[in-house]
Design a protein around this motif. Structure first.
Motif, PDB file in Angstrom:
ATOM      1  N   GLU A  45      -8.557  -8.442  -6.923  1.00 48.17           N
ATOM      2  CA  GLU A  45      -9.231  -6.981  -6.553  1.00 48.17           C
ATOM      3  C   GLU A  45      -8.370  -6.479  -5.594  1.00 48.17           C
ATOM      4  O   GLU A  45      -8.060  -5.412  -5.715  1.00 48.17           O
ATOM      5  CB  GLU A  45     -10.617  -7.655  -5.708  1.00 48.17           C
ATOM      6  CG  GLU A  45     -11.615  -7.853  -6.914  1.00 48.17           C
ATOM      7  CD  GLU A  45     -12.193  -6.898  -7.644  1.00 48.17           C
ATOM      8  OE1 GLU A  45     -12.186  -5.722  -7.273  1.00 48.17           O
ATOM      9  OE2 GLU A  45     -12.945  -6.959  -8.722  1.00 48.17           O
ATOM     10  N   ARG A  48      -4.809  -5.345  -6.790  1.00 46.56           N
ATOM     11  CA  ARG A  48      -4.812  -4.087  -7.766  1.00 46.56           C
ATOM     12  C   ARG A  48      -5.234  -2.973  -7.066  1.00 46.56           C
ATOM     13  O   ARG A  48      -4.948  -1.805  -7.819  1.00 46.56           O
ATOM     14  CB  ARG A  48      -6.033  -4.556  -8.822  1.00 46.56           C
ATOM     15  CG  ARG A  48      -5.151  -5.700  -9.656  1.00 46.56           C
ATOM     16  CD  ARG A  48      -6.055  -5.841 -10.937  1.00 46.56           C
ATOM     17  NE  ARG A  48      -7.496  -6.243 -10.531  1.00 46.56           N
ATOM     18  CZ  ARG A  48      -8.348  -6.885 -11.432  1.00 46.56           C
ATOM     19  NH1 ARG A  48      -7.934  -7.252 -12.707  1.00 46.56           N
ATOM     20  NH2 ARG A  48      -9.537  -7.330 -10.967  1.00 46.56           N
ATOM     21  N   GLU A  51      -2.304  -0.338  -7.387  1.00 45.53           N
ATOM     22  CA  GLU A  51      -2.077   0.400  -8.750  1.00 45.53           C
ATOM     23  C   GLU A  51      -3.408   1.425  -9.324  1.00 45.53           C
ATOM     24  O   GLU A  51      -3.009   1.862 -10.390  1.00 45.53           O
ATOM     25  CB  GLU A  51      -1.959  -0.741  -9.901  1.00 45.53           C
ATOM     26  CG  GLU A  51      -1.016  -2.055  -9.376  1.00 45.53           C
ATOM     27  CD  GLU A  51      -0.846  -2.871 -10.461  1.00 45.53           C
ATOM     28  OE1 GLU A  51      -1.960  -2.978 -11.390  1.00 45.53           O
ATOM     29  OE2 GLU A  51      -0.383  -4.085 -10.197  1.00 45.53           O
ATOM     30  N   ASN A  52      -4.484   1.045  -8.439  1.00 41.48           N
ATOM     31  CA  ASN A  52      -5.642   1.726  -9.049  1.00 41.48           C
ATOM     32  C   ASN A  52      -6.062   2.989  -8.424  1.00 41.48           C
ATOM     33  O   ASN A  52      -6.932   3.594  -8.505  1.00 41.48           O
ATOM     34  CB  ASN A  52      -6.734   0.816  -8.993  1.00 41.48           C
ATOM     35  CG  ASN A  52      -6.709  -0.186 -10.099  1.00 41.48           C
ATOM     36  OD1 ASN A  52      -5.809  -0.169 -10.978  1.00 41.48           O
ATOM     37  ND2 ASN A  52      -7.291  -1.411  -9.496  1.00 41.48           N
ATOM     38  N   VAL A  53      -5.245   3.513  -7.363  1.00 41.54           N
ATOM     39  CA  VAL A  53      -5.493   4.426  -6.509  1.00 41.54           C
ATOM     40  C   VAL A  53      -4.295   5.392  -6.628  1.00 41.54           C
ATOM     41  O   VAL A  53      -3.260   5.402  -6.675  1.00 41.54           O
ATOM     42  CB  VAL A  53      -5.794   4.505  -5.169  1.00 41.54           C
ATOM     43  CG1 VAL A  53      -6.963   3.359  -5.017  1.00 41.54           C
ATOM     44  CG2 VAL A  53      -4.485   3.653  -4.343  1.00 41.54           C
ATOM     45  N   ARG A  54      -4.666   6.955  -6.301  1.00 44.20           N
ATOM     46  CA  ARG A  54      -3.461   7.794  -6.524  1.00 44.20           C
ATOM     47  C   ARG A  54      -3.012   8.106  -4.930  1.00 44.20           C
ATOM     48  O   ARG A  54      -1.831   8.693  -4.675  1.00 44.20           O
ATOM     49  CB  ARG A  54      -3.861   9.097  -7.130  1.00 44.20           C
ATOM     50  CG  ARG A  54      -4.102   9.003  -8.770  1.00 44.20           C
ATOM     51  CD  ARG A  54      -4.215  10.145  -9.216  1.00 44.20           C
ATOM     52  NE  ARG A  54      -4.502  10.133 -10.653  1.00 44.20           N
ATOM     53  CZ  ARG A  54      -4.812  11.128 -11.527  1.00 44.20           C
ATOM     54  NH1 ARG A  54      -4.930  12.199 -11.006  1.00 44.20           N
ATOM     55  NH2 ARG A  54      -4.922  10.895 -12.827  1.00 44.20           N
ATOM     56  N   ARG A  62     -10.776   1.394   0.134  1.00 44.57           N
ATOM     57  CA  ARG A  62     -11.419   0.267  -0.955  1.00 44.57           C
ATOM     58  C   ARG A  62     -11.232  -0.988   0.113  1.00 44.57           C
ATOM     59  O   ARG A  62     -12.153  -1.997  -0.091  1.00 44.57           O
ATOM     60  CB  ARG A  62     -10.654   0.195  -2.131  1.00 44.57           C
ATOM     61  CG  ARG A  62     -10.907   1.329  -2.907  1.00 44.57           C
ATOM     62  CD  ARG A  62     -10.395   0.952  -4.300  1.00 44.57           C
ATOM     63  NE  ARG A  62     -10.589   2.154  -5.331  1.00 44.57           N
ATOM     64  CZ  ARG A  62     -10.344   2.187  -6.503  1.00 44.57           C
ATOM     65  NH1 ARG A  62      -9.832   0.998  -7.144  1.00 44.57           N
ATOM     66  NH2 ARG A  62     -10.455   3.183  -7.331  1.00 44.57           N
TER      67      ARG A  62
END
Length: 280
Positions: A45, A48, A51-54, A62
């Motif tokens: 969790e 990643r 990789e999952n946010v801009r 997060r």
């Protein structure tokens, strides 16, 4: 091993995305196996997030959410989350230190900046705070608290993380993240800017990878001379996998761009043999 219908959602996530750690966890008896898989799912969790946010701010939010969960400030939200709920229950049941989770979260904040490591020491600290701390938590979750076992786990985790970063070099570069420390790039014949611009030769990068890879192999040989109880063996069996990956890297001339390097190889037979003899 295919996923069991009774497997938790957290365990299924590890099975899908961290197959090698999943296989090592199978050597733990229930419910210790689920404890390890819950920790590994938490690691997925937070790993990643980058990789999952801009934007960095979104990633920091997060990671802060996970801090709040572990501090008991979001129990209702955690109860509805497939990983946070089981993790919080595990932390409370086995009294896992909050400080270790905070180390992991702080290290993952560095991921968001994607700043190159300046020195080998910086890389080693990062590797130990991420996978090293995770392995130490695994030892604690398995019911062992002695300092020697915890130290072995930290070192095994550090070597595992370093090996993983070397193998994932092409993937990380494609994302704009360079994990090879600047201090080893120059003697190898390239610079940070050249690597990030795609102008460094594979030969020069292989020389840099070799410096870290050989050191990791040497450290691994030293740590595997020590012994741990069978009780905590599943938390450090990744040493067996790291040894295999380093051998494969060496055979590839330390070229991380060789197609065979990144492939996951759970090595169930080798893990079984080592587990039977109490080796890691």
């Amino acid at each position: 091993m295919p996923p069991s219908p009774s497997m938790s959602e957290a365990a299924r996530d590890v099975h899908r995305h961290d197959r090698e750690r999943f296989v090592t966890a199978l050597f733990a008896p229930e419910p210790e196996r689920e404890a390890l898989l819950t920790l590994y799912a938490f690691n997925l969790e937070i790993a990643r997030v980058r990789e999952n946010v801009r934007e960095d701010v979104a990633g920091l939010i997060r990671l802060q959410w996970w801090r709040d969960v572990l501090n008991g400030e979001r129990d209702d939200e955690a109860a509805r989350h497939p990983v946070a709920g089981p993790l919080l229950a595990l932390v409370r049941e086995r009294q896992l230190p909050a400080a270790l989770f905070d180390l992991m979260l702080t290290a993952r904040e560095q991921d968001l900046a994607q700043s190159p490591f300046a020195t080998r020491s910086e890389l080693a600290i990062y590797a130990q705070q991420t996978a090293g701390t995770l392995a130490e938590l695994g030892v604690l979750a398995l019911g062992e608290t002695d300092g020697d076992s915890r130290d072995i786990a930290r070192q095994v985790g550090r070597i595992w993380a370093t090996t993983g970063l070397l193998r994932a070099l092409p993937v990380h570069l494609a994302q704009g993240w360079l994990t090879l420390p600047a201090e080893i790039l120059t003697p190898s014949g390239c610079s940070t800017d050249e690597v990030l611009a795609g102008k460094a030769s594979r030969e020069a990068m292989a020389k840099a990878v070799a410096v870290l890879g050989r050191q990791a192999a040497e450290d691994l040989r030293a740590i595997r001379k020590r012994r741990v109880s069978r009780r905590v063996l599943p938390a450090v069996l990744s040493a067996t996998l790291a040894a295999g990956h380093l051998r494969r890297l060496e055979r590839a001339g330390w070229d991380a761009f060789d197609a065979s390097v990144l492939r996951q190889r759970p090595m169930p037979l080798r893990l079984t043999i080592n587990a039977l003899f109490g080796w890691f």
